[in-house]
Design a protein around this motif. Structure first.
Motif, short mmCIF file in Angstrom:
data_model
loop_
_atom_site.label_atom_id
_atom_site.label_comp_id
_atom_site.label_asym_id
_atom_site.label_seq_id
_atom_site.Cartn_x
_atom_site.Cartn_y
_atom_site.Cartn_z
N LEU A 11 0.87 -1.05 0.08
CA LEU A 11 0.00 0.06 0.11
C LEU A 11 0.71 1.27 -0.06
N THR A 12 0.38 2.29 -0.74
CA THR A 12 1.12 3.49 -0.59
C THR A 12 0.17 4.70 -1.38
N ARG A 13 0.74 5.74 -1.64
CA ARG A 13 -0.19 6.84 -1.87
C ARG A 13 0.41 7.84 -2.86
N VAL A 14 -0.26 8.28 -3.74
CA VAL A 14 0.20 9.18 -4.85
C VAL A 14 -0.73 10.53 -4.91
N VAL A 15 -0.01 11.73 -5.36
CA VAL A 15 -0.87 12.93 -5.20
C VAL A 15 -1.27 12.93 -6.71
N SER A 16 -2.55 13.49 -7.14
CA SER A 16 -3.19 13.69 -8.34
C SER A 16 -2.71 15.21 -8.71
N ALA A 17 -2.93 15.54 -9.93
CA ALA A 17 -2.54 16.93 -10.44
C ALA A 17 -3.23 18.00 -9.59
N VAL A 21 -5.10 13.07 -2.54
CA VAL A 21 -4.32 12.02 -2.28
C VAL A 21 -4.98 10.64 -2.56
N VAL A 22 -4.53 9.92 -3.50
CA VAL A 22 -4.85 8.65 -4.06
C VAL A 22 -3.95 7.44 -3.48
N ALA A 23 -4.78 6.68 -2.57
CA ALA A 23 -3.96 5.34 -2.01
C ALA A 23 -4.09 4.22 -3.31
N TYR A 24 -3.01 3.78 -3.43
CA TYR A 24 -3.19 2.40 -4.25
C TYR A 24 -2.28 1.26 -3.74
N ALA A 25 -2.55 0.22 -4.56
CA ALA A 25 -2.03 -1.24 -3.63
C ALA A 25 -1.40 -1.97 -4.90
N LEU A 40 -17.81 1.37 -5.54
CA LEU A 40 -16.96 1.64 -4.14
C LEU A 40 -15.98 0.72 -4.02
N THR A 41 -14.81 1.31 -3.37
CA THR A 41 -13.70 0.44 -3.17
C THR A 41 -13.03 0.47 -1.87
N HIS A 42 -12.38 -0.36 -1.26
CA HIS A 42 -11.71 -0.10 0.00
C HIS A 42 -10.43 -1.40 -0.29
N LEU A 43 -9.29 -0.69 -0.53
CA LEU A 43 -8.08 -1.68 -0.89
C LEU A 43 -7.84 -2.55 0.25
N ARG A 44 -7.94 -2.25 1.46
CA ARG A 44 -7.69 -3.19 2.73
C ARG A 44 -8.75 -3.88 3.11
N LEU A 45 -9.79 -3.89 3.12
CA LEU A 45 -11.00 -4.53 3.33
C LEU A 45 -11.28 -5.50 1.99
N SER A 46 -11.18 -4.87 0.91
CA SER A 46 -11.42 -5.93 -0.38
C SER A 46 -10.21 -7.05 -0.03
N TRP A 47 -9.11 -6.71 0.39
CA TRP A 47 -8.17 -7.90 0.43
C TRP A 47 -8.40 -8.91 1.62
N GLU A 48 -8.93 -8.40 2.61
CA GLU A 48 -9.35 -9.14 3.69
C GLU A 48 -10.76 -9.89 3.29
N ARG A 67 -4.11 -1.60 -8.01
CA ARG A 67 -5.71 -1.01 -7.71
C ARG A 67 -5.64 0.16 -7.18
N TYR A 68 -6.56 0.89 -7.00
CA TYR A 68 -6.42 2.08 -6.16
C TYR A 68 -7.93 2.39 -5.84
N ASP A 69 -7.96 3.12 -4.78
CA ASP A 69 -9.28 3.85 -4.19
C ASP A 69 -9.49 5.16 -4.72
N ARG A 70 -10.61 5.36 -5.51
CA ARG A 70 -11.30 6.64 -5.89
C ARG A 70 -11.34 7.46 -4.74
N ALA A 71 -11.33 8.94 -4.79
CA ALA A 71 -11.31 9.95 -3.81
C ALA A 71 -12.60 9.56 -2.92
N GLY A 72 -12.47 9.64 -1.62
CA GLY A 72 -13.67 9.26 -0.79
C GLY A 72 -14.41 7.93 -0.41
N CYS A 73 -13.34 7.07 -1.12
CA CYS A 73 -13.47 5.56 -0.64
C CYS A 73 -12.35 4.85 -0.14
N GLY A 74 -12.53 4.19 0.78
CA GLY A 74 -11.56 3.23 1.21
C GLY A 74 -10.34 4.17 1.81
#
Length: 344
Positions: A11-17, A21-25, A40-48, A67-74
């Protein structure tokens, strides 16, 4: 590999233009496969979630699944900016910018029109394109009164709304699985975000961009999908030059529900990845150990103690066995193992 505890996502993060802040795995290694998830997405919960994780692990063999979580998700924080196709593409751009090479791109559900728009605008970045369970024009998913009713339900009563949508997304799942999926949706985002993203799903229209897609494309869809009519898959395939259309049996909109193995085989074959090898029963060595203990009447806690693993890991193995074999209960697993005891 005898135990899936060794497979971990990074898991890490990147900043959009625009500063989001976008979390991706990522999991696996090799050529990148960027996976644009649905509503709807949640990188951690979906992995569980055992069934969903099994899909990602299968796709990630011999490649790097991103994969990544869109803004406001996960794990990606909400922002003031409203949901839009332009914003979706900016978030995808932020993730794609970390790769530094062309990648395979797979969109599922709402991720399909986003992936189409990206491939049309950035042809040099996409090696191959896979579109599962999606649509070209969101307004054609259902009549306007039905769309308005669902949006109002999500906004006014997120708990009931998530239950209704789960019944649509995974009609063949048993009651406990549907309850778990509904809880998962509610944990992914607030009601306001869920409503905004669902509204965007209905608003997206990429019909005018289909002809601009140059990447080799596979459109794959389940014929009984209740969330996205199969006619939308036909629109996608007809509009993209040279696209392949693969229609699979089943009613589940969620890619990891139903016959997940066949979906994985179709996708990996198209991407030029080796097809997974496994025994005829489809179980790993560890899963066969667990199946034996289930047949002897042990609980998840007792299985965990016997094998020296965590109870959650034991629970996950049992769920994967059930899904792999198409069963609904532990009793069916026990009966199956007992019938095959002399063959295993």
């Amino acid at each position: 590999m005898s135990d899936n505890r060794g497979v971990q996502q990074r898991l890490t993060r990147v900043v959009s233009a625009d500063g989001a802040v976008v979390a991706y795995a990522s999991v696996g290694a090799g050529r990148p496969l960027v996976y644009v998830m649905g509503w709807l997405t949640h990188l951690r919960l979906s992995w569980e979630l055992p069934a969903e994780r099994a899909l990602y692990e299968a796709l990630a063999q011999d490649c790097r699944l991103v994969r990544y979580d869109r803004a406001g998700c996960g794990l990606s924080a909400a922002v003031a900016r409203p949901a839009s196709l332009a914003f979706e593409l900016e978030q995808l751009a932020a993730v794609a910018g970390t790769l530094g090479e062309p990648f395979d791109l797979m969109g599922t559900s709402m991720g399909v029109p986003v992936a189409v728009a990206w491939a049309a605008a950035h042809p040099g970045t996409v090696r191959r394109l896979v579109l599962y369970g999606g649509w070209a024009r969101g307004g054609d998913l259902s009549p306007a009164p039905v769309r308005d009713h669902v949006l109002g339900l999500v906004e006014a009563h997120w708990g009931l709304g998530s239950d209704v949508l789960t019944d649509i997304f995974a009609p063949d799942a048993d009651r406990s699985t549907r309850a778990e999926l509904a809880r998962y949706q509610r944990a992914c985002s607030s009601a306001a975000t869920a409503r905004a993203l669902l509204a965007l799903s209905y608003e997206l229209d990429v019909t005018d961009r289909l002809g601009q897609v140059r990447a080799p494309t596979l459109v794959v869809h389940r014929t009984g999908d209740r969330a996205a009519p199969v006619a939308q898959a036909e629109v996608l395939a007809a509009g993209i030059a040279g696209a392949e259309l693969a229609l699979l049996p089943g009613r589940s909109h969620l890619p990891y529900a139903g016959d997940r193995d066949e979906l994985v085989r179709v996708v990996r074959r198209f991407l030029g990845l080796p097809l997974p090898r496994r025994r005829a029963d489809g179980l790993t060595a560890r899963q066969r150990e667990v199946a034996e203990l289930v047949s002897r009447g042990l609980t998840n806690r007792e299985i965990a103690t016997r094998l020296g693993i965590e109870e959650r890991s034991a629970e996950g193995h049992v769920e994967r066995i059930r899904l792999r074999l198409g069963f609904r209960s532990r009793a069916q697993i026990a009966a199956w193992y007992g019938a095959r005891r002399d063959l295993i």
